[in-house]
Motif scaffolding. Structure first.
Motif, mmCIF file in Angstrom:
data_model
loop_
_atom_site.group_PDB
_atom_site.id
_atom_site.type_symbol
_atom_site.label_atom_id
_atom_site.label_comp_id
_atom_site.label_asym_id
_atom_site.label_seq_id
_atom_site.Cartn_x
_atom_site.Cartn_y
_atom_site.Cartn_z
ATOM 1 N N LEU A 36 -3.479 4.756 22.359
ATOM 2 C CA LEU A 36 -3.262 4.158 21.032
ATOM 3 C C LEU A 36 -4.289 3.247 20.354
ATOM 4 C CD1 LEU A 36 0.560 3.143 21.279
ATOM 5 C CD2 LEU A 36 -0.393 5.247 20.266
ATOM 6 N N GLY A 37 -5.337 2.972 20.970
ATOM 7 C CA GLY A 37 -6.593 2.275 20.536
ATOM 8 C C GLY A 37 -6.624 1.027 20.985
ATOM 9 N N GLU A 38 -6.964 0.018 19.909
ATOM 10 C CA GLU A 38 -6.948 -1.397 20.238
ATOM 11 C C GLU A 38 -6.001 -2.238 19.213
ATOM 12 O OE1 GLU A 38 -10.212 -0.104 18.878
ATOM 13 O OE2 GLU A 38 -10.102 1.128 20.562
ATOM 14 N N ASN A 39 -5.854 -3.257 19.630
ATOM 15 C CA ASN A 39 -5.127 -4.412 18.633
ATOM 16 C C ASN A 39 -3.699 -3.626 18.426
ATOM 17 O OD1 ASN A 39 -4.925 -6.542 17.206
ATOM 18 N ND2 ASN A 39 -5.820 -5.888 15.270
ATOM 19 N N VAL A 40 -2.908 -3.157 19.276
ATOM 20 C CA VAL A 40 -1.824 -2.523 19.254
ATOM 21 C C VAL A 40 -0.613 -3.542 19.303
ATOM 22 C CG1 VAL A 40 -0.423 -0.486 20.008
ATOM 23 C CG2 VAL A 40 -2.833 -0.227 20.025
ATOM 24 N N PRO A 41 0.160 -3.671 18.197
ATOM 25 C CA PRO A 41 1.334 -4.382 18.364
ATOM 26 C C PRO A 41 2.547 -3.812 19.159
ATOM 27 C CG PRO A 41 0.951 -3.872 15.992
ATOM 28 C CD PRO A 41 0.003 -3.083 16.846
ATOM 29 N N PRO A 42 3.035 -4.836 19.672
ATOM 30 C CA PRO A 42 4.407 -4.353 20.642
ATOM 31 C C PRO A 42 5.330 -3.118 20.112
ATOM 32 C CG PRO A 42 4.362 -6.675 20.563
ATOM 33 C CD PRO A 42 3.516 -6.336 19.468
ATOM 34 N N GLN A 43 5.525 -3.387 18.665
ATOM 35 C CA GLN A 43 6.314 -2.233 18.217
ATOM 36 C C GLN A 43 5.644 -0.986 18.058
ATOM 37 O OE1 GLN A 43 9.727 -3.078 17.001
ATOM 38 N NE2 GLN A 43 9.904 -0.761 16.814
ATOM 39 N N ASP A 44 4.603 -0.954 17.846
ATOM 40 C CA ASP A 44 3.753 0.295 18.013
ATOM 41 C C ASP A 44 3.781 1.208 19.189
ATOM 42 O OD1 ASP A 44 3.240 -0.315 15.419
ATOM 43 O OD2 ASP A 44 0.866 -0.244 15.558
ATOM 44 N N PHE A 45 3.736 0.333 20.356
ATOM 45 C CA PHE A 45 4.158 0.971 21.664
ATOM 46 C C PHE A 45 5.227 1.269 21.817
ATOM 47 C CE2 PHE A 45 0.238 -2.088 23.138
ATOM 48 C CZ PHE A 45 -0.516 -1.044 23.634
ATOM 49 N N PHE A 46 6.228 0.494 21.385
ATOM 50 C CA PHE A 46 7.569 1.060 21.475
ATOM 51 C C PHE A 46 7.919 2.421 20.775
ATOM 52 C CE2 PHE A 46 12.421 1.087 20.825
ATOM 53 C CZ PHE A 46 12.640 0.717 21.950
ATOM 54 N N ASP A 47 7.464 2.339 19.418
ATOM 55 C CA ASP A 47 7.663 3.734 18.688
ATOM 56 C C ASP A 47 7.132 4.791 19.433
ATOM 57 O OD1 ASP A 47 8.844 1.920 16.875
ATOM 58 O OD2 ASP A 47 7.258 1.847 15.452
#
Ligand code: B12
Length: 229
Positions: A133-144
């Motif tokens: 997913l790259g860098e600076n990834v917010p928690p919600q983006d990991f979850f989605d």
């Protein structure tokens, strides 16, 4: 003991020289020594480990204010240069069978991606499929992404003290909404500045400061999960 022929150092010496040249931010020498080591048959993983050792020294020098931010940037550039030479060797070991799926990213607030990229390679050469997913990834983006991809392993990378809060938030989000996931991934955090205290704070399943060790830990946990089924 006889001396090695000129220009052909013993492997251990040349690995130490690679680390020393990285620490001295001497890009030209690093790239030359890396080429020589790979041409001489030294495994790419050992070469990369030597570069990592040098990177740690660079970090210590930065902390002691012996070098400035430009030194850190230079170290990053050197690592990129090494990876341009080394990946062919690393990828040549790549296995065909996907052992499982890994979702990987550097957590929010942190842009350090060298370690993450190495972890990606370590998982790939061990037969895993990796989504980065790259860098600076917010928690919600990991979850989605986890809802979409259904990974067996989720790897969070980070080096900044300030980023460990977003690591913890990501882990907490996954635990609190586990029922919305078809499959709860094994969560592993990685980064050279992580220690037992940080691991306790973030509370993942696994933690590591070494990519290959991280892969082995995940494999062991996946195997024991399978045996338990
Ligand atoms: C290169 C570097 C940079 C480069 C990064 C380039 C890039 N594209 O990544 C640049 C110049 C951009 C940079 C910026 C900054 N940096 Co910097 N940086 C470094 C340095 C020298 C090396 C990091 C590195 O790449 N190491 C080599 C890699 C291979 O090691 P690694 O990341 O640990 O990864 C290995 C394992 O940990 C593991 N791993 C890593 N992730 C994962 C994930 C999984 C799932 C698994 C299984 C394994 C795994 O696998 C890898 C291989 O074994 C470190 C020093 C250090 N001691 O680490 C400082 C360091 C991390 N930086 C630091 C700082 C302070 C900064 C800045 C804030 C500086 C500033 N004032 O702006 C900014 C931060 C910007 C931001 N928001 O992120 C501090 C952090 C201190 C702290 N605890 O908070 C350090 C420790 C330097 C220091 N001693 O002060 N940095």
């Amino acid at each position: 003991m006889t001396n090695p022929p000129p220009g052909k150092e013993l492997p251990v010496q040349s690995l130490a020289s690679i680390g020393a040249a990285v620490a001295a931010l001497d890009e030209k020498t690093v790239l030359r020594l890396v080429r020589e080591a790979l041409d001489g048959g030294t495994p790419a993983a050992e070469v990369i480990r030597a570069v990592e050792t040098g990177m740690r020294i660079v970090g210590d020098r930065y902390q002691r204010q012996e070098i400035y931010l430009s030194g850190l940037i230079m170290a990053g550039e050197i690592f990129r240069g090494v990876m341009e030479i080394a990946p062919a060797a690393v990828y040549s070991m790549q296995a065909d069978n996907a052992r499982g799926r890994v979702l990987l990213g550097t957590v929010a607030g942190d842009i350090h991606d060298i370690g993450k990229n190495l972890a990606e390679q370590a998982f790939r050469i061990s037969g895993f499929t990796v989504d980065d997913l790259g860098e600076n990834v917010p928690p919600q983006d990991f979850f989605d992404a986890a809802q979409r991809i259904k990974p067996d392993v989720m790897g969070l990378s980070g080096l900044l003290t300030g980023a460990f809060t977003s690591m913890r938030d990501t882990v907490a989000l996954f635990r609190s909404r586990a029922d919305e996931l078809e499959k709860m991934p094994i969560i592993i955090i990685g980064g050279g500045t992580i220690d037992e205290n940080i691991a306790e704070y973030v509370a993942p399943d696994l933690w590591t400061t070494d990519a290959m060790e991280g892969v082995r830990l995940c494999e062991q946990m996946l195997d024991s999960r399978k045996e338990g089924q």
